[in-house]
Write a protein that holds these residues in place. Structure first.
Motif, PDB file in Angstrom:
ATOM      1  N   ARG A  36       3.063   7.944  -1.961  1.00 45.83           N
ATOM      2  CA  ARG A  36       2.989   7.986  -0.520  1.00 45.83           C
ATOM      3  C   ARG A  36       4.336   7.338  -0.242  1.00 45.83           C
ATOM      4  NH1 ARG A  36      -0.333   9.902   4.071  1.00 45.83           N
ATOM      5  NH2 ARG A  36       2.101  11.242   4.109  1.00 45.83           N
ATOM      6  N   ILE A  37       4.398   6.007  -1.025  1.00 37.94           N
ATOM      7  CA  ILE A  37       5.395   5.060  -0.377  1.00 37.94           C
ATOM      8  C   ILE A  37       5.980   5.109  -1.535  1.00 37.94           C
ATOM      9  CG2 ILE A  37       5.757   2.856   0.300  1.00 37.94           C
ATOM     10  CD1 ILE A  37       3.606   4.869   2.932  1.00 37.94           C
ATOM     11  N   LYS A  38       7.615   5.003  -1.362  1.00 34.80           N
ATOM     12  CA  LYS A  38       8.147   5.338  -2.562  1.00 34.80           C
ATOM     13  C   LYS A  38       9.892   4.293  -1.745  1.00 34.80           C
ATOM     14  CE  LYS A  38       7.644   9.211  -4.682  1.00 34.80           C
ATOM     15  NZ  LYS A  38       6.362   8.098  -6.181  1.00 34.80           N
ATOM     16  N   THR A  39       9.981   2.840  -2.337  1.00 34.18           N
ATOM     17  CA  THR A  39      11.094   2.034  -1.719  1.00 34.18           C
ATOM     18  C   THR A  39      11.497   1.830  -2.158  1.00 34.18           C
ATOM     19  OG1 THR A  39       9.149   0.081  -2.427  1.00 34.18           O
ATOM     20  CG2 THR A  39       8.986   0.732  -0.034  1.00 34.18           C
ATOM     21  N   PHE A  75       2.730  -7.715 -11.118  1.00 33.62           N
ATOM     22  CA  PHE A  75       3.985  -7.200 -11.802  1.00 33.62           C
ATOM     23  C   PHE A  75       3.196  -5.317 -11.634  1.00 33.62           C
ATOM     24  CE2 PHE A  75       5.895  -9.782 -14.468  1.00 33.62           C
ATOM     25  CZ  PHE A  75       4.781 -10.981 -14.767  1.00 33.62           C
ATOM     26  N   GLU A  76       4.127  -4.457 -11.958  1.00 31.43           N
ATOM     27  CA  GLU A  76       3.879  -3.110 -11.718  1.00 31.43           C
ATOM     28  C   GLU A  76       2.154  -2.429 -11.768  1.00 31.43           C
ATOM     29  OE1 GLU A  76       4.877   1.229 -10.071  1.00 31.43           O
ATOM     30  OE2 GLU A  76       6.097  -1.041 -10.332  1.00 31.43           O
ATOM     31  N   GLU A  82      -2.578  -2.649  -2.160  1.00 28.70           N
ATOM     32  CA  GLU A  82      -0.989  -2.135  -1.158  1.00 28.70           C
ATOM     33  C   GLU A  82      -1.124  -3.068  -0.045  1.00 28.70           C
ATOM     34  OE1 GLU A  82       0.430   2.024   0.888  1.00 28.70           O
ATOM     35  OE2 GLU A  82      -1.612   1.824  -0.582  1.00 28.70           O
ATOM     36  N   ILE A  83      -0.661  -4.229  -0.012  1.00 23.24           N
ATOM     37  CA  ILE A  83      -0.015  -4.943   1.533  1.00 23.24           C
ATOM     38  C   ILE A  83       1.061  -4.500   2.023  1.00 23.24           C
ATOM     39  CG2 ILE A  83      -0.856  -7.180   2.403  1.00 23.24           C
ATOM     40  CD1 ILE A  83      -1.055  -7.592  -0.820  1.00 23.24           C
ATOM     41  N   SER A 171       6.578  -4.802   1.734  1.00 22.90           N
ATOM     42  CA  SER A 171       5.335  -3.770   1.501  1.00 22.90           C
ATOM     43  C   SER A 171       5.330  -4.631  -0.208  1.00 22.90           C
ATOM     44  CB  SER A 171       5.647  -2.813   1.854  1.00 22.90           C
ATOM     45  OG  SER A 171       6.926  -2.071   0.320  1.00 22.90           O
ATOM     46  N   CYS A 172       4.081  -4.539  -0.639  1.00 27.58           N
ATOM     47  CA  CYS A 172       4.365  -4.707  -2.496  1.00 27.58           C
ATOM     48  C   CYS A 172       2.833  -3.272  -2.863  1.00 27.58           C
ATOM     49  CB  CYS A 172       3.182  -5.537  -2.525  1.00 27.58           C
ATOM     50  SG  CYS A 172       2.396  -6.044  -3.689  1.00 27.58           S
ATOM     51  N   VAL A 173       3.738  -2.200  -3.072  1.00 29.13           N
ATOM     52  CA  VAL A 173       2.973  -1.126  -3.516  1.00 29.13           C
ATOM     53  C   VAL A 173       3.313  -0.836  -4.976  1.00 29.13           C
ATOM     54  CG1 VAL A 173       3.217   1.024  -2.708  1.00 29.13           C
ATOM     55  CG2 VAL A 173       3.457  -0.323  -1.480  1.00 29.13           C
ATOM     56  N   ARG A 174       1.907  -0.822  -5.721  1.00 24.60           N
ATOM     57  CA  ARG A 174       1.567  -0.673  -6.851  1.00 24.60           C
ATOM     58  C   ARG A 174       2.734  -1.672  -7.393  1.00 24.60           C
ATOM     59  NH1 ARG A 174       3.450   3.771  -5.097  1.00 24.60           N
ATOM     60  NH2 ARG A 174       4.872   3.795  -5.777  1.00 24.60           N
ATOM     61  N   GLY A 175       2.658  -2.872  -7.278  1.00 25.04           N
ATOM     62  CA  GLY A 175       3.301  -4.087  -7.747  1.00 25.04           C
ATOM     63  C   GLY A 175       4.540  -4.243  -7.759  1.00 25.04           C
ATOM     64  N   ARG A 176       5.273  -3.423  -6.737  1.00 27.49           N
ATOM     65  CA  ARG A 176       6.858  -3.464  -6.355  1.00 27.49           C
ATOM     66  C   ARG A 176       7.097  -3.819  -4.478  1.00 27.49           C
ATOM     67  NH1 ARG A 176      10.984   0.166  -7.357  1.00 27.49           N
ATOM     68  NH2 ARG A 176      12.187   0.330  -6.070  1.00 27.49           N
ATOM     69  N   TYR A 177       7.903  -5.103  -4.742  1.00 36.83           N
ATOM     70  CA  TYR A 177       8.060  -5.464  -3.523  1.00 36.83           C
ATOM     71  C   TYR A 177       8.843  -4.862  -3.027  1.00 36.83           C
ATOM     72  CZ  TYR A 177       9.558  -9.467  -0.644  1.00 36.83           C
ATOM     73  OH  TYR A 177      10.546  -9.971   0.985  1.00 36.83           O
ATOM     74  N   PHE A 178       9.180  -4.848  -1.082  1.00 36.10           N
ATOM     75  CA  PHE A 178      10.783  -4.147  -0.217  1.00 36.10           C
ATOM     76  C   PHE A 178      10.590  -5.182   0.413  1.00 36.10           C
ATOM     77  CE2 PHE A 178      12.018  -1.433   2.159  1.00 36.10           C
ATOM     78  CZ  PHE A 178      13.328  -1.514   1.633  1.00 36.10           C
TER      79      PHE A 178
END
Length: 212
Positions: A36-39, A75-76, A82-83, A171-178
Motif C-alpha cells: 500500500r505504501i509507494k513512496t 536492498f530491495e 517495514e520500518i 520509512s523503509c518499505v521493501r528495502g526502499r528508503y524515503f
C-alpha cells in the motif's frame, strides 16, 4: 434456410458472450500490507534532495537502533522489514532541547516505541513506551499514512536552520528508503507533516485510536 442459419449464428454469439463475461476474472483486490505504501524516489542530482538527505543523516534524534535508517534500510527485498521513524525536536526558550522519537515496525510481532529525550549536550532517553501491534493495527497505521498524504510529501524543502520545531518522518518499505524533514513548517508546505506527526505520536502513546 438462410434465415434459420442467421438466427442460429446470433444465438451462438449470445451464448459465447454470456460464457465470456460470466468467466471474466474479478477486479483485483485492493493491496494489503507494505504494497500500500509507494513512496517516490529521492533524486541525489537535486540539490534540495541532497540537503534533506544530509540533514536527516546528521541528526541524532531520528536514529534507528543507533544508526540512520537510510544506512540500514538494505536492498530491495520482499522480506525486508517495514520500518517507520518519526522524530520531533523542540527548543524551548531558556530550557533544554527536548525531542520525541517514535519507531514503528510492521511485521509479525510488530511494535511501536515512543521515546522522550533531553539534550543539554548529548541526547539522553528519559522515558520509553512500547506497545505491540497486530495485523489490524498495522493496516490501520498504513491507512493513516495514506490519508495523511505521506507518499505525496515533498522531500525537497530547504532544511535550513530556524528557531522553531523540527519534524522528520522516514520509512523503509521493501528495502526502499524515503525521508521528509520539515523545519519551522509553514502553511504553504503541503501536504503538512505536523498533523500526521501529531496523530502518530498520539497513537504511539495510546492517546488516540487509529480508525480501522
Amino acid at each position: 434456410m438462410p434465415r434459420i442459419a442467421f438466427l442460429v449464428l446470433l444465438l451462438s454469439l449470445a451464448v459465447a458472450a454470456a460464457i465470456h463475461f460470466g468467466q471474466s476474472p474479478p477486479a483485483a483486490p485492493a493491496p494489503l500490507g507494505a504494497d500500500r505504501i509507494k513512496t517516490p524516489a529521492l533524486d541525489i542530482a537535486d540539490l534540495r534532495h541532497r540537503q534533506a538527505i544530509h540533514a536527516l543523516r546528521e541528526m541524532q534524534v531520528n536514529r534507528y537502533r543507533g544508526e540512520w535508517l537510510g544506512d540500514v534500510c538494505g536492498f530491495e527485498s520482499t522480506n525486508a522489514p517495514e520500518i517507520y521513524v518519526l522524530s520531533r525536536t523542540s527548543i524551548p526558550i531558556g530550557g533544554q532541547m527536548r525531542a520525541a522519537r517514535v519507531t514503528i515496525r510492521l511485521e509479525r510481532g510488530g511494535e511501536v516505541t515512543h521515546e522522550l529525550m533531553e539534550s543539554p549536550f548529548d541526547w539522553e532517553v528519559t522515558s520509553t513506551t512500547k506497545n505491540a501491534l497486530d495485523a489490524s493495527s498495522a493496516e490501520a497505521f498504513r491507512t493513516m499514512l495514506l490519508e495523511g498524504n505521506f507518499p505525496q510529501m515533498a522531500s525537497d524543502q530547504d532544511p535550513g536552520f530556524c528557531d522553531g520545531d523540527t519534524d522528520t518522518l522516514e520509512s523503509c518499505v521493501r528495502g526502499r528508503y524515503f525521508g521528509i524533514i520539515r523545519r519551522c513548517e509553514q502553511a504553504g508546505d503541503t501536504p503538512l507533516l505536523r498533523p500526521l506527526a501529531d496523530a502518530i505520536e498520539a497513537f504511539a502513546l495510546g492517546e488516540q485510536t487509529i480508525r480501522r
